[in-house]
Scaffold this motif. Structure first.
Motif, short mmCIF file in Angstrom:
data_model
loop_
_atom_site.label_atom_id
_atom_site.label_comp_id
_atom_site.label_asym_id
_atom_site.label_seq_id
_atom_site.Cartn_x
_atom_site.Cartn_y
_atom_site.Cartn_z
N ARG A 77 -14.23 25.33 -11.50
CA ARG A 77 -14.11 25.21 -10.04
C ARG A 77 -13.90 26.56 -9.38
O ARG A 77 -13.17 26.68 -8.41
N THR A 78 -14.52 27.58 -9.93
CA THR A 78 -14.40 28.92 -9.35
C THR A 78 -15.69 29.69 -9.63
O THR A 78 -16.38 29.41 -10.61
N SER A 79 -15.99 30.66 -8.76
CA SER A 79 -17.18 31.47 -8.98
C SER A 79 -16.85 32.66 -9.87
O SER A 79 -17.73 33.45 -10.22
N LEU A 80 -15.57 32.82 -10.22
CA LEU A 80 -15.17 33.95 -11.06
C LEU A 80 -15.67 33.75 -12.48
O LEU A 80 -15.85 32.63 -12.93
N TYR A 81 -15.86 34.85 -13.16
CA TYR A 81 -16.27 34.81 -14.56
C TYR A 81 -15.17 34.18 -15.39
O TYR A 81 -14.00 34.51 -15.25
N CYS A 82 -15.54 33.27 -16.29
CA CYS A 82 -14.57 32.67 -17.20
C CYS A 82 -14.46 33.57 -18.44
O CYS A 82 -15.34 34.41 -18.69
N LYS A 83 -13.41 33.36 -19.24
CA LYS A 83 -13.24 34.13 -20.49
C LYS A 83 -14.48 34.01 -21.38
O LYS A 83 -14.86 34.93 -22.06
N CYS A 84 -15.05 32.80 -21.39
CA CYS A 84 -16.20 32.57 -22.26
C CYS A 84 -17.42 33.39 -21.83
O CYS A 84 -18.17 33.88 -22.66
N ASP A 85 -17.57 33.59 -20.51
CA ASP A 85 -18.68 34.41 -20.03
C ASP A 85 -18.46 35.87 -20.43
O ASP A 85 -19.40 36.58 -20.78
N ASN A 143 -24.87 26.43 -11.63
CA ASN A 143 -23.69 26.25 -10.75
C ASN A 143 -23.51 24.78 -10.45
O ASN A 143 -24.30 24.16 -9.75
N LEU A 144 -22.43 24.23 -10.97
CA LEU A 144 -22.19 22.79 -10.84
C LEU A 144 -21.83 22.39 -9.42
O LEU A 144 -22.37 21.44 -8.88
N GLY A 145 -20.86 23.10 -8.82
CA GLY A 145 -20.40 22.73 -7.48
C GLY A 145 -20.51 23.89 -6.51
O GLY A 145 -20.87 25.00 -6.90
N TYR A 146 -20.18 23.62 -5.24
CA TYR A 146 -20.27 24.67 -4.21
C TYR A 146 -19.33 25.84 -4.50
O TYR A 146 -19.63 26.98 -4.23
N GLU A 147 -18.14 25.52 -5.07
CA GLU A 147 -17.15 26.58 -5.29
C GLU A 147 -17.54 27.50 -6.44
O GLU A 147 -16.90 28.51 -6.66
N GLU A 148 -18.59 27.14 -7.17
CA GLU A 148 -19.02 28.00 -8.27
C GLU A 148 -20.16 28.93 -7.88
O GLU A 148 -20.63 29.71 -8.70
N MET A 149 -20.61 28.81 -6.62
CA MET A 149 -21.73 29.65 -6.17
C MET A 149 -21.31 31.12 -6.21
O MET A 149 -20.29 31.47 -5.63
N LYS A 162 -27.30 -8.10 -9.26
CA LYS A 162 -26.17 -7.17 -9.42
C LYS A 162 -26.54 -5.82 -8.80
O LYS A 162 -27.62 -5.30 -9.08
N HIS A 163 -25.66 -5.29 -7.98
CA HIS A 163 -25.93 -3.99 -7.37
C HIS A 163 -25.18 -2.88 -8.08
O HIS A 163 -23.98 -2.98 -8.29
N PRO A 164 -25.91 -1.82 -8.49
CA PRO A 164 -25.23 -0.71 -9.16
C PRO A 164 -24.19 -0.08 -8.24
O PRO A 164 -24.34 -0.11 -7.02
N ARG A 165 -23.14 0.49 -8.83
CA ARG A 165 -22.14 1.20 -8.05
C ARG A 165 -22.77 2.40 -7.39
O ARG A 165 -23.69 3.01 -7.94
N ILE A 166 -22.25 2.74 -6.23
CA ILE A 166 -22.72 3.96 -5.56
C ILE A 166 -21.67 5.03 -5.80
O ILE A 166 -20.48 4.81 -5.54
N TYR A 167 -22.10 6.16 -6.33
CA TYR A 167 -21.17 7.26 -6.63
C TYR A 167 -21.21 8.31 -5.52
O TYR A 167 -22.29 8.66 -5.02
N CYS A 168 -20.02 8.81 -5.16
CA CYS A 168 -19.92 9.93 -4.21
C CYS A 168 -19.58 11.18 -4.98
O CYS A 168 -18.83 11.14 -5.96
N ASP A 169 -20.12 12.31 -4.53
CA ASP A 169 -19.84 13.57 -5.21
C ASP A 169 -18.46 14.10 -4.80
O ASP A 169 -17.71 13.42 -4.09
N GLN A 170 -18.13 15.30 -5.24
CA GLN A 170 -16.79 15.87 -5.00
C GLN A 170 -16.55 16.18 -3.53
O GLN A 170 -15.42 16.41 -3.12
N MET A 171 -17.62 16.14 -2.69
CA MET A 171 -17.47 16.39 -1.26
C MET A 171 -17.35 15.05 -0.50
O MET A 171 -17.23 15.03 0.71
N GLY A 172 -17.45 13.94 -1.24
CA GLY A 172 -17.37 12.63 -0.60
C GLY A 172 -18.72 12.13 -0.11
O GLY A 172 -18.80 11.11 0.59
N ASP A 173 -19.79 12.83 -0.46
CA ASP A 173 -21.14 12.42 -0.03
C ASP A 173 -21.86 11.69 -1.16
O ASP A 173 -21.70 12.03 -2.32
#
Ligand SMILES: [Zn+2]
Length: 276
Positions: free
Chosen positions: A151-159, A39-45, A213-224
């Motif tokens: 971005r959904t917890s529903l089954y995809c066609k591939c599943d 599960n990649l993101g929260y909405e896929e749980m 040099k400072h590496p970029r800081i990445y935020c996830d899809q929730m902004g964290d």
């Protein structure tokens, strides 16, 4: 979100394999994370995942560990299909599902993480179970031009396609999906810069004091933003970010400064740049 149907190169790594039921010979640590799910993101749980009192799922999405490794100087690898205890379980991921996952990771990192993550920073590897390297189902092609829904917890066609193919069969090919996160390019650049600076100090030709040099800081899809500490994904607050950058600067300048101290006063005065 529905991704358009496009053909994608398949990428099962047949040069390696895992043994189902065996333990891997490393632990979860600063560069290794085990996940029993995909599960990649929260909405896929899926619905059965439990939530704690603060409304957060007890299962952690992959996005959190990906974000952590992106912000860590070492990068790291997430092993999907390996339990928390390090036991190889494998995941049933047929070709169409592997394509789905490749597109979903790209959607997450290019469209939802900020800033967008360059493709050089990550790659996926699907490594089969030893007992299934020759299983024709492993590489069997379902519809190569299938639409995928993210971005959904529903089954995809591939599943659903994979489920149909799997029904009634005893020996289904499983894989461990490895998500490799490369270290930030600034780490290598800083190493080269520090080495060159010391060489210039040695030769008396340093014209410019280097800038860490400072590496970029990445935020996830929730902004964290997260960072990896030991085997934990820790959220980065503004204070931790300042501390982090301070520590990284100190680490960068220490060997240069140590070397500078070994120079004689005459050598220091002869430098084309005034450092004191
Ligand atoms: Zn799909």
């Amino acid at each position: 979100m529905i991704a358009p149907a496009i053909k994608i190169e398949d990428d099962v790594d047949l040069s390696r394999s895992y043994v189902e039921g065996e333990e891997v010979d490393f632990d979860e640590d600063v560069t290794h994370e085990f996940k029993g799910h995909r599960n990649l993101g929260y909405e896929e749980m899926p619905n059965f995942v439990k939530y704690d009192n603060s409304g957060r799922p007890t299962r952690q999405p992959l996005s959190k560990a990906i974000c952590s490794f992106l912000n860590s100087v070492f990068g790291g690898v997430i092993y999907c299909g390996v339990t928390d205890e390090g036991k190889v379980k494998g995941l049933l991921m047929l070709r169409c599902q592997r394509q789905h996952f490749r597109l979903a990771v790209e959607d997450l990192l290019s469209n939802r993480f900020t800033p967008p993550v360059p493709k050089e920073r990550y790659h996926l590897k699907f490594v089969p179970m030893q007992s299934h390297v020759d299983n024709p189902l492993l590489l069997a092609e379902q519809d190569p031009l299938m639409e995928h829904e993210f971005r959904t917890s529903l089954y995809c066609k591939c599943d659903k396609a994979a489920e149909m193919l799997a029904s009634g069969r005893e020996h289904l090919p499983k894989v461990v999906m490895e998500i490799h996160i490369e270290p930030p390019p600034e780490v290598k650049e800083n190493q080269i810069l520090a080495r060159d600076t010391i060489r210039h100090l040695e030769e008396g030709t340093l014209t410019q004091w280097p800038l860490c040099k400072h590496p970029r800081i990445y935020c996830d899809q929730m902004g964290d933003a997260y960072i990896r500490t030991h085997a934990l994904d820790r959220i980065i607050s503004e204070t931790t970010l300042i501390q982090l950058q301070f520590d990284r600067s100190a680490q960068f300048y220490q060997p240069i400064s140590d070397f500078y101290q070994t120079l004689t006063d005459e050598q220091k005065r002869a430098l084309p740049v005034n450092i004191d």
